[in-house]
Enzyme design. Structure first.
Site, PDB file in Angstrom:
ATOM      1  N   GLU A   1     -15.890  39.280  -5.411  1.00  0.00           N
ATOM      2  CA  GLU A   1     -15.830  37.804  -4.883  1.00  0.00           C
ATOM      3  C   GLU A   1     -14.353  37.522  -4.550  1.00  0.00           C
ATOM      4  OE1 GLU A   1     -15.852  33.372  -6.662  1.00  0.00           O
ATOM      5  OE2 GLU A   1     -17.277  34.615  -7.415  1.00  0.00           O
TER       6      GLU A   1
ATOM      7  N   LYS B   1     -25.201  31.159 -11.641  1.00  0.00           N
ATOM      8  CA  LYS B   1     -23.984  31.144 -12.185  1.00  0.00           C
ATOM      9  C   LYS B   1     -23.375  30.119 -13.383  1.00  0.00           C
ATOM     10  CE  LYS B   1     -18.880  30.183 -10.457  1.00  0.00           C
ATOM     11  NZ  LYS B   1     -18.140  30.158  -9.395  1.00  0.00           N
TER      12      LYS B   1
END
Length: 223
Positions: free
Chosen positions: A57, A145
């Protein structure tokens, strides 16, 4: 549901929701790159992938993040998992997708989640409480998340959270070092997201050899 929070949104595609969940559960590690130096951030992404960390990411809060995404996509090819993190708005999601991101990662719920899903991309949506989990599930998030994980009580909180949500793919992020990564995975996390304990100062121009050593350690922990 055992395949994720949602059954929709490009299931069956190698780079859609099902493909992301397969890769996430197989590798169990998502690296988070946030740097002040775009060139160093780009090199960091390539070093991570070359060290066996194929899910990366790039946070939009880093310097020149969209350019880093574009260059990394061109270098790694169309099938690599390359996410955009800190996606807050609909415009963030659209710009990230245009730059080559095939994964949207958010710190919480909002327009970034909805737009990412609307673009047909898997979304790792930020949650903290059971209320957040229910809302993310309703929105169709691909995975959850848990952020900031370090503020929740750590692996014991994840264990408690999985009580009412045993089949959802949770990814703790925030303050996850190698020891915490092992504990989260033992408590049922689908994967862990790791920033500075893994990346260190590499994305600011630091030692790439040291990064590769850390990457090998985290890969071993998450294997």
């Amino acid at each position: 549901m055992t395949e994720g929070v949602t059954k929709s949104s490009t299931d069956g595609s190698a780079t859609g929701a099902a493909g992301f969940l397969t890769a996430l559960r197989a590798r169990r590690l998502l690296a988070i790159v946030r740097g002040r130096d775009p060139e160093a951030s780009f090199r960091t992404v390539l070093a991570l992938v070359g060290s066996g960390v194929p899910l990366v990411e790039v946070s939009l809060s880093g310097s020149g993040a969209l350019g880093v995404l574009e260059r990394a996509r061109a270098e790694l090819g169309p099938d690599a998992w390359l996410g955009a993190g800190t996606v807050l708005t609909a415009d963030d999601a659209r710009r990230a997708a245009a730059a080559g991101a095939n994964l949207i990662v958010t710190p919480g719920l909002g327009a970034g989640v909805d737009t990412g899903l609307g673009l047909g991309l898997p979304v790792l949506a930020g949650v903290l409480t059971p209320t957040d989990v229910i809302a993310a599930s309703a929105a169709g998030a691909t995975a959850l998340k848990v952020f900031p994980a370090s503020a929740t009580g750590g692996p014991d909180y994840l264990k408690a959270l999985r009580g009412p949500f045993p089949d959802l793919p949770f990814v703790p992020v925030g303050g996850v070092d190698a020891a915490a990564a092992a504990a989260y995975l033992e408590h049922g996390a689908a994967a862990v997201g790791v920033g500075s304990p893994l990346v260190g100062d590499a994305a600011d121009g630091g030692d790439l050899d040291a990064l590769r050593r850390r990457a090998r350690r985290f890969v071993a922990v998450c294997a």
